[in-house]
Design a protein around this motif. Structure first.
Motif, PDB file in Angstrom:
ATOM      1  N   ILE A  76       0.819  -1.193  -0.131  1.00 29.65           N
ATOM      2  CA  ILE A  76      -0.036   0.015   0.142  1.00 29.65           C
ATOM      3  C   ILE A  76       0.911   1.403   0.071  1.00 29.65           C
ATOM      4  O   ILE A  76       1.688   1.395   0.852  1.00 29.65           O
ATOM      5  N   SER A  77       0.755   2.061  -0.905  1.00 29.49           N
ATOM      6  CA  SER A  77       1.268   3.421  -1.120  1.00 29.49           C
ATOM      7  C   SER A  77       0.247   4.513  -0.469  1.00 29.49           C
ATOM      8  O   SER A  77      -0.660   4.436  -0.652  1.00 29.49           O
ATOM      9  N   ASP A  91      -2.555  13.526   6.319  1.00 23.80           N
ATOM     10  CA  ASP A  91      -3.309  13.526   5.443  1.00 23.80           C
ATOM     11  C   ASP A  91      -2.956  12.949   4.177  1.00 23.80           C
ATOM     12  O   ASP A  91      -1.951  13.644   3.543  1.00 23.80           O
ATOM     13  N   VAL A  92      -3.265  11.804   3.720  1.00 26.64           N
ATOM     14  CA  VAL A  92      -2.593  11.266   2.498  1.00 26.64           C
ATOM     15  C   VAL A  92      -3.566  10.508   1.464  1.00 26.64           C
ATOM     16  O   VAL A  92      -4.859  10.335   1.808  1.00 26.64           O
ATOM     17  N   GLU A  93      -3.053  10.058   0.370  1.00 27.32           N
ATOM     18  CA  GLU A  93      -3.785   9.534  -0.927  1.00 27.32           C
ATOM     19  C   GLU A  93      -3.366   7.954  -0.927  1.00 27.32           C
ATOM     20  O   GLU A  93      -2.108   7.843  -0.628  1.00 27.32           O
ATOM     21  N   MET A  94      -4.046   7.136  -0.912  1.00 27.68           N
ATOM     22  CA  MET A  94      -3.601   5.887  -0.942  1.00 27.68           C
ATOM     23  C   MET A  94      -4.592   4.907  -1.995  1.00 27.68           C
ATOM     24  O   MET A  94      -5.714   5.154  -2.373  1.00 27.68           O
ATOM     25  N   ALA A  98      -5.538  -1.607  -3.463  1.00 19.49           N
ATOM     26  CA  ALA A  98      -4.302  -2.446  -2.651  1.00 19.49           C
ATOM     27  C   ALA A  98      -4.984  -2.118  -1.164  1.00 19.49           C
ATOM     28  O   ALA A  98      -4.827  -3.070  -0.363  1.00 19.49           O
ATOM     29  N   ALA A  99      -5.916  -1.138  -0.906  1.00 22.74           N
ATOM     30  CA  ALA A  99      -6.268  -1.086   0.600  1.00 22.74           C
ATOM     31  C   ALA A  99      -7.656  -1.781   0.810  1.00 22.74           C
ATOM     32  O   ALA A  99      -8.263  -1.495   1.762  1.00 22.74           O
ATOM     33  N   GLN A 100      -8.234  -2.385  -0.499  1.00 22.60           N
ATOM     34  CA  GLN A 100      -9.320  -3.368  -0.408  1.00 22.60           C
ATOM     35  C   GLN A 100     -10.532  -2.208  -0.064  1.00 22.60           C
ATOM     36  O   GLN A 100     -11.542  -2.538   0.553  1.00 22.60           O
ATOM     37  N   MET A 101     -10.484  -1.035  -0.573  1.00 23.99           N
ATOM     38  CA  MET A 101     -11.675  -0.106  -0.377  1.00 23.99           C
ATOM     39  C   MET A 101     -12.443   0.327  -1.784  1.00 23.99           C
ATOM     40  O   MET A 101     -13.271   1.359  -1.712  1.00 23.99           O
ATOM     41  N   GLN A 102     -12.055  -0.456  -2.724  1.00 23.91           N
ATOM     42  CA  GLN A 102     -12.797  -0.040  -3.983  1.00 23.91           C
ATOM     43  C   GLN A 102     -14.389  -0.214  -3.919  1.00 23.91           C
ATOM     44  O   GLN A 102     -15.056   0.268  -4.687  1.00 23.91           O
ATOM     45  N   GLU A 103     -14.885  -1.061  -3.093  1.00 21.87           N
ATOM     46  CA  GLU A 103     -16.093  -1.260  -2.973  1.00 21.87           C
ATOM     47  C   GLU A 103     -16.966  -0.063  -1.983  1.00 21.87           C
ATOM     48  O   GLU A 103     -18.017   0.232  -2.245  1.00 21.87           O
ATOM     49  N   THR A 109      -8.062   6.162  -5.926  1.00 22.41           N
ATOM     50  CA  THR A 109      -7.162   6.505  -4.589  1.00 22.41           C
ATOM     51  C   THR A 109      -8.405   7.036  -3.676  1.00 22.41           C
ATOM     52  O   THR A 109      -9.508   7.527  -3.872  1.00 22.41           O
ATOM     53  N   VAL A 110      -7.979   6.736  -2.360  1.00 22.70           N
ATOM     54  CA  VAL A 110      -8.714   7.219  -1.316  1.00 22.70           C
ATOM     55  C   VAL A 110      -8.024   8.091  -0.280  1.00 22.70           C
ATOM     56  O   VAL A 110      -6.787   7.790   0.152  1.00 22.70           O
TER      57      VAL A 110
END
Length: 282
Positions: A76-77, A91-94, A98-103, A109-110
């Motif tokens: 995860i970047s 305060d970042v973008e990831m 990769a973070a399993q948050m596409q749902e 990015t999140v």
């Protein structure tokens, strides 16, 4: 929603920065001259790390590129701002997949915040449930670190920042100097230290016990590498917890934007759901 690893991964990235570091002894030297040289070298290393620690703490924030590799899949970047001048915040973008948050979002990015002891994820409003119509998902730090870890990290107004990691190096003994290396186009000196659970001081509760951060990684020690540049500032920090490796590359120190929590009316709190789902590993 795949909340279990989303919360744990982001939390462990921050948890890695809590590592106050120390290093084991190289063993007794039989020759007094050799011992004197070793003391002189240790003093030189400590002086350099003390300067780097003071400079890092003084500047209070940085633009950072972070990569967390759990050894179980795609790293995860997270790229953005880390702040520690007035309490720890980021305060970042990831990467969403990769973070399993596409749902939870159509964006690749999140945006992720950590402020006032809680994580906030910028998501798409959901049709039902606690995130219905909400722009942000909130997860309290206790759902990631466990109650004991959250309590340990809350003391001292930070605990997880690069400055806190540097403080550990400042007071360590027998840190190894691995020589000059070029990192991100900059000439640096590479140092290494190892921290065992028994040497973790006030952070021991955060790293021991069934709900601990370190227990979840399957390791009983932390290895920390730091590359210090010619301005007495870290160019790179790398920390290893068992199979997990967290690497931070610093692009700019100081003069970063203030990090604030999203409006409460736009936020859905999933802390209890994450706790009940078993996001705390161990």
């Amino acid at each position: 929603m795949k909340l279990t690893y989303t919360a744990a991964w982001v939390g462990l990235t921050a948890a890695a920065m809590v590592a106050a570091t120390a290093c084991g002894s190289e063993g007794a030297k039989t020759a007094a001259e050799t011992a004197d040289k070793a003391v002189d070298k240790a003093d030189t290393i400590m002086a350099a790390l003390s300067r780097a620690t003071d400079r890092t703490e003084e500047l209070g924030s940085a633009e950072v590129r972070t990569t967390t590799d759990l050894g179980t899949g795609e790293p995860i970047s997270m790229d953005g701002t880390y702040s520690w001048g007035d309490g720890y915040a980021l305060d970042v973008e990831m990467d969403a997949e990769a973070a399993q948050m596409q749902e939870l979002t159509d964006s690749p990015t999140v945006r992720t915040l950590f402020v006032d002891g809680a994580y906030y994820y910028d998501i798409d409003p959901q049709p039902a449930g606690p995130l219905a119509g909400k722009e942000w998902m909130k997860i309290d730090g206790s759902a990631v670190f466990g109650e004991s870890g959250a309590a340990a990290m809350s003391g001292g107004g930070g605990g997880a920042s690069p400055a806190d990691s540097m403080k550990g190096l400042k007071y360590a003994s027998d840190v190894d100097d691995l020589g000059k290396e070029t990192v991100n186009g900059k000439t640096t000196t590479h140092y290494r230290a190892v921290l065992d659970q028994k040497d973790m001081g006030k952070f021991k509760e955060a790293f021991s016990g069934a709900d601990s951060m370190l227990n979840s990684t399957g390791s009983d020690s932390i290895t920390m590498d730091i590359w210090v540049g010619d301005k007495d500032l870290p160019v790179r920090l790398k920390q290893e917890f068992g199979a997990m490796t967290v690497t931070m590359d610093f692009d700019k120190f100081g003069a970063t934007k203030e990090i604030v929590a999203p409006p409460a009316g736009q936020t859905g709190d999933l802390t209890e759901e994450v706790k009940n789902s078993g996001a705390q590993q161990g």
